[in-house]
Design a protein around this motif. Structure first.
Motif, PDB file in Angstrom:
ATOM      1  N   GLU A 287       1.919 -19.621   1.119  1.00 18.05           N
ATOM      2  CA  GLU A 287       1.600 -18.980  -0.155  1.00 18.05           C
ATOM      3  C   GLU A 287       0.690 -17.772   0.054  1.00 18.05           C
ATOM      4  N   HIS A 288       0.718 -16.892  -0.931  1.00 16.54           N
ATOM      5  CA  HIS A 288       0.061 -15.586  -0.842  1.00 16.54           C
ATOM      6  C   HIS A 288      -1.413 -15.688  -0.438  1.00 16.54           C
ATOM      7  N   CYS A 289      -2.117 -16.639  -1.032  1.00  9.39           N
ATOM      8  CA  CYS A 289      -3.562 -16.714  -0.833  1.00  9.39           C
ATOM      9  C   CYS A 289      -3.930 -17.195   0.567  1.00  9.39           C
ATOM     10  N   ARG A 290      -2.944 -17.690   1.345  1.00  7.09           N
ATOM     11  CA  ARG A 290      -3.244 -18.242   2.667  1.00  7.09           C
ATOM     12  C   ARG A 290      -2.660 -17.434   3.819  1.00  7.09           C
ATOM     13  N   THR A 291      -2.042 -16.298   3.515  1.00  2.08           N
ATOM     14  CA  THR A 291      -1.459 -15.509   4.600  1.00  2.08           C
ATOM     15  C   THR A 291      -2.522 -14.690   5.327  1.00  2.08           C
ATOM     16  N   GLY A 292      -3.555 -14.287   4.623  1.00  4.19           N
ATOM     17  CA  GLY A 292      -4.578 -13.437   5.227  1.00  4.19           C
ATOM     18  C   GLY A 292      -4.131 -12.007   5.449  1.00  4.19           C
ATOM     19  N   ILE A 293      -2.993 -11.621   4.856  1.00  8.47           N
ATOM     20  CA  ILE A 293      -2.468 -10.268   5.038  1.00  8.47           C
ATOM     21  C   ILE A 293      -3.133  -9.319   4.043  1.00  8.47           C
ATOM     22  N   GLN A 294      -3.558  -8.163   4.542  1.00 12.51           N
ATOM     23  CA  GLN A 294      -4.116  -7.108   3.704  1.00 12.51           C
ATOM     24  C   GLN A 294      -3.398  -5.793   3.978  1.00 12.51           C
ATOM     25  N   ILE A 295      -3.381  -4.934   2.970  1.00 13.42           N
ATOM     26  CA  ILE A 295      -2.821  -3.595   3.109  1.00 13.42           C
ATOM     27  C   ILE A 295      -3.965  -2.646   3.442  1.00 13.42           C
ATOM     28  N   THR A 296      -3.860  -1.940   4.551  1.00 16.71           N
ATOM     29  CA  THR A 296      -4.918  -1.026   4.955  1.00 16.71           C
ATOM     30  C   THR A 296      -4.874   0.245   4.096  1.00 16.71           C
ATOM     31  N   GLN A 297      -5.892   1.081   4.246  1.00 15.85           N
ATOM     32  CA  GLN A 297      -5.893   2.348   3.518  1.00 15.85           C
ATOM     33  C   GLN A 297      -4.678   3.193   3.893  1.00 15.85           C
ATOM     34  N   LYS A 298      -4.331   3.197   5.186  1.00 15.19           N
ATOM     35  CA  LYS A 298      -3.140   3.913   5.624  1.00 15.19           C
ATOM     36  C   LYS A 298      -1.893   3.347   4.961  1.00 15.19           C
ATOM     37  N   GLY A 299      -1.837   2.016   4.870  1.00 15.76           N
ATOM     38  CA  GLY A 299      -0.692   1.381   4.235  1.00 15.76           C
ATOM     39  C   GLY A 299      -0.590   1.722   2.762  1.00 15.76           C
ATOM     40  N   MET A 300      -1.742   1.726   2.069  1.00 12.51           N
ATOM     41  CA  MET A 300      -1.741   2.044   0.654  1.00 12.51           C
ATOM     42  C   MET A 300      -1.311   3.491   0.422  1.00 12.51           C
ATOM     43  N   GLU A 301      -1.776   4.395   1.287  1.00 11.83           N
ATOM     44  CA  GLU A 301      -1.386   5.802   1.164  1.00 11.83           C
ATOM     45  C   GLU A 301       0.110   5.967   1.421  1.00 11.83           C
ATOM     46  N   TRP A 302       0.642   5.194   2.401  1.00  9.48           N
ATOM     47  CA  TRP A 302       2.078   5.267   2.675  1.00  9.48           C
ATOM     48  C   TRP A 302       2.884   4.799   1.467  1.00  9.48           C
ATOM     49  N   LEU A 303       2.479   3.675   0.860  1.00  9.23           N
ATOM     50  CA  LEU A 303       3.194   3.153  -0.310  1.00  9.23           C
ATOM     51  C   LEU A 303       3.096   4.116  -1.488  1.00  9.23           C
ATOM     52  N   GLU A 304       1.932   4.716  -1.665  1.00  2.70           N
ATOM     53  CA  GLU A 304       1.787   5.682  -2.761  1.00  2.70           C
ATOM     54  C   GLU A 304       2.700   6.883  -2.549  1.00  2.70           C
ATOM     55  N   ASN A 305       2.772   7.356  -1.332  1.00  3.14           N
ATOM     56  CA  ASN A 305       3.666   8.479  -1.054  1.00  3.14           C
ATOM     57  C   ASN A 305       5.126   8.098  -1.304  1.00  3.14           C
ATOM     58  N   TYR A 306       5.480   6.866  -0.962  1.00  4.97           N
ATOM     59  CA  TYR A 306       6.837   6.363  -1.188  1.00  4.97           C
ATOM     60  C   TYR A 306       7.184   6.401  -2.679  1.00  4.97           C
ATOM     61  N   VAL A 307       6.260   5.885  -3.508  1.00  4.08           N
ATOM     62  CA  VAL A 307       6.487   5.878  -4.948  1.00  4.08           C
ATOM     63  C   VAL A 307       6.526   7.305  -5.487  1.00  4.08           C
ATOM     64  N   SER A 308       5.602   8.139  -5.030  1.00  2.00           N
ATOM     65  CA  SER A 308       5.534   9.520  -5.498  1.00  2.00           C
ATOM     66  C   SER A 308       6.828  10.263  -5.201  1.00  2.00           C
ATOM     67  N   GLU A 309       7.357  10.082  -3.981  1.00  2.00           N
ATOM     68  CA  GLU A 309       8.604  10.748  -3.613  1.00  2.00           C
ATOM     69  C   GLU A 309       9.772  10.244  -4.453  1.00  2.00           C
ATOM     70  N   ALA A 310       9.829   8.928  -4.667  1.00  2.00           N
ATOM     71  CA  ALA A 310      10.909   8.365  -5.482  1.00  2.00           C
ATOM     72  C   ALA A 310      10.838   8.899  -6.908  1.00  2.00           C
ATOM     73  N   ARG A 311       9.629   8.918  -7.466  1.00  2.00           N
ATOM     74  CA  ARG A 311       9.446   9.418  -8.830  1.00  2.00           C
ATOM     75  C   ARG A 311       9.792  10.906  -8.937  1.00  2.00           C
ATOM     76  N   SER A 312       9.470  11.664  -7.926  1.00  2.00           N
ATOM     77  CA  SER A 312       9.738  13.103  -7.970  1.00  2.00           C
ATOM     78  C   SER A 312      11.230  13.397  -8.046  1.00  2.00           C
ATOM     79  N   VAL A 313      12.051  12.479  -7.525  1.00  2.00           N
ATOM     80  CA  VAL A 313      13.501  12.671  -7.546  1.00  2.00           C
ATOM     81  C   VAL A 313      14.114  12.122  -8.833  1.00  2.00           C
ATOM     82  N   VAL A 314      13.756  10.896  -9.208  1.00  2.00           N
ATOM     83  CA  VAL A 314      14.392  10.261 -10.360  1.00  2.00           C
ATOM     84  C   VAL A 314      13.783  10.720 -11.680  1.00  2.00           C
ATOM     85  N   GLY A 315      12.547  11.224 -11.648  1.00  2.00           N
ATOM     86  CA  GLY A 315      11.883  11.683 -12.865  1.00  2.00           C
ATOM     87  C   GLY A 315      10.923  10.644 -13.418  1.00  2.00           C
TER      88      GLY A 315
END
Length: 454
Positions: free
Chosen positions: A217-245
């Motif tokens: 379960e989520h609370c026991r994986t110990g996985i975190q998203i680093t700052q680099k990871g968060m920036e990568w995901l934000e860029n992914y969403v931003s690029e997708a939004r820029s194309v689809v509107g």
């Protein structure tokens, strides 16, 4: 005289609803529609056949164990039968047997009385059902590529879209995730990456072998998203939004097994991108955590596809843990229970979107349930890229999906005349069963003491 003849032609003289009895139940396992799906046939003493479906990635035994309790029953007594068998369902895929049988019972009742299922539920609130389209892309994760895929959906007439946005996008990008050493590698080796769409047998077997890894379960994986990871995901969403509107609703799903704090971080990052809803960020039964998440971010929060029965949605609604509920007809308890869930959410000012990643049988079950429920935004469609999806059924209202909507059919039952066995045979899941509609006689007389009190 001509008017009388026309009326007589519409009378179902072959059906005597009061004398209708269930005589047999059989199954067909197929793969790729878009998931592993199990079609159900319920036979009767009058030649009428009802179609249902067990939830994707479930097991037909969840439905087969009900057979001895259904033989001889009148399928038109849907609510009474449902109350008799609902004790044999459970959360997520465990609800698939009861729910799939319930769908087939409504199909039979509608055919027996010559009316569409939605009419038996009290009528319809809409003539056509809006779809939201899930979107997948293959290969290396790329925001612009996802945006193009989303735009293609938009160009086909879909008015709400959804894409995956989670930690599986980061598995191959160093420095984006933090977790117990070796654990992330186990997930990747197990085929967890895009496991929900895995089609080849090797990947499926790897995922099955690694179930102990992927069921943490989520609370026991110990996985975190680093700052680099968060920036990568934000860029992914931003690029997708820029194309689809930005003028079309876009939801996100498959966040991954990360804890509450990571979900809050992700939700806050998404706020500027006008996300329609953030789906299944946490296990559905963590009611208090959902309440915290909803209050911590300005993105609508949705869950519910793994919840069985109306009463199990109530804690989330009472706690204010969701902005939208997201049940699946093949887990929630079926067509009528799904309507009751939508009505309950309406009392709390919470809207409903409906999950659906199955064949046209489950799709049409959802269409009738949604048509009869006032409190609905949209129904999911997950099979846009499957050319043979509609070919699984024979019905008089094709195309089923037209410009992002499904017209609510006025034909008896679900509106499906019959299933196309030739198409089914082309897509049999040989890992499950060697043929279709094979005998289930071994389930005819199974017995247990079903009473839940002494």
């Amino acid at each position: 005289m001509n008017d009388e003849r026309e009326i007589l032609n519409n009378v179902r003289t072959a059906s005597s609803p009061s004398d209708l009895k269930i005589t047999d139940i059989r199954f067909a396992d197929i793969w790729g529609a878009p998931m592993q799906c199990i079609l159900v046939k319920v036979y009767t003493n009058q030649g009428l056949v009802g179609y249902g479906e067990v939830r994707d990635f479930a097991d037909k035994r969840y439905a087969a164990l009900l057979k001895s309790r259904l033989i001889g029953e009148n399928p038109c007594n849907v609510d009474r039968i449902f109350r008799k068998i609902k004790q044999f369902g459970g959360q997520s895929r465990q609800g698939g047997g009861v729910s799939g049988i319930e769908v087939a019972l409504w199909d039979l009742a509608g055919k027996a009385y010559g009316v569409p299922v939605y009419q038996l539920l009290g009528g319809k609130f809409r003539d056509k059902v809006r779809l939201y389209c899930d979107t997948d892309v293959s290969g290396k994760p790329d925001g612009k590529k996802m945006g193009e895929a989303l735009k293609a959906r938009r160009d086909k007439g879909f008015t709400i879209l959804k894409m995956d946005l989670g930690i599986d996008l980061l598995y191959d990008i160093p420095g984006t995730l933090n977790g117990p050493l070796g654990f992330l590698e186990e997930l990747v080796a197990a085929g967890e990456k895009h496991e929900h769409m895995a089609g080849d047998m090797d990947t499926r077997l790897k995922a099955h072998a690694a179930k102990e890894v992927t069921c943490v379960e989520h609370c026991r994986t110990g996985i975190q998203i680093t700052q680099k990871g968060m920036e990568w995901l934000e860029n992914y969403v931003s690029e997708a939004r820029s194309v689809v509107g930005y003028d079309i609703p876009l939801a996100v799903d498959h966040i991954g097994h990360v804890g509450l704090t990571e979900c809050i971080k992700l939700g806050r990052m998404l706020e500027k991108y006008n996300i329609a809803w953030m789906e299944d960020a946490l296990p559905w039964h963590y009611t208090d955590q959902y309440a915290i998440l909803r209050r911590a971010v300005n993105v609508p929060i949705a869950t519910g596809e793994d919840i069985y029965l109306k009463e199990n949605f109530k804690p989330l609604l009472e706690a204010g843990g969701v902005s939208l509920i997201h049940p699946d007809v093949l887990t929630s308890g079926g067509i009528l229970e799904n309507k009751k869930i939508g009505d309950l959410a309406q009392e709390y000012g919470v809207g409903m979107v409906v999950h659906m990643a199955e064949t046209p049988v489950a799709c049409m079950a959802a269409v009738h349930s949604v048509a009869a429920t006032e409190n609905v935004l949209a129904l999911e469609f997950h099979s846009n890229d499957i050319p043979w999806w509609e070919d699984l059924v024979k019905c008089p209202f094709k195309p089923i999906v037209d410009n992002g909507f499904i017209k609510v059919p006025d034909y008896p039952g679900l509106g499906i005349e019959e299933l196309d066995d030739d198409v089914i045979k082309e897509h049999i899941d040989n890992d499950k069963i060697p043929g279709i509609w094979e005998s289930t006689k071994e389930w005819d007389t199974t017995f247990a003491h079903d009473r839940l009190w002494s």
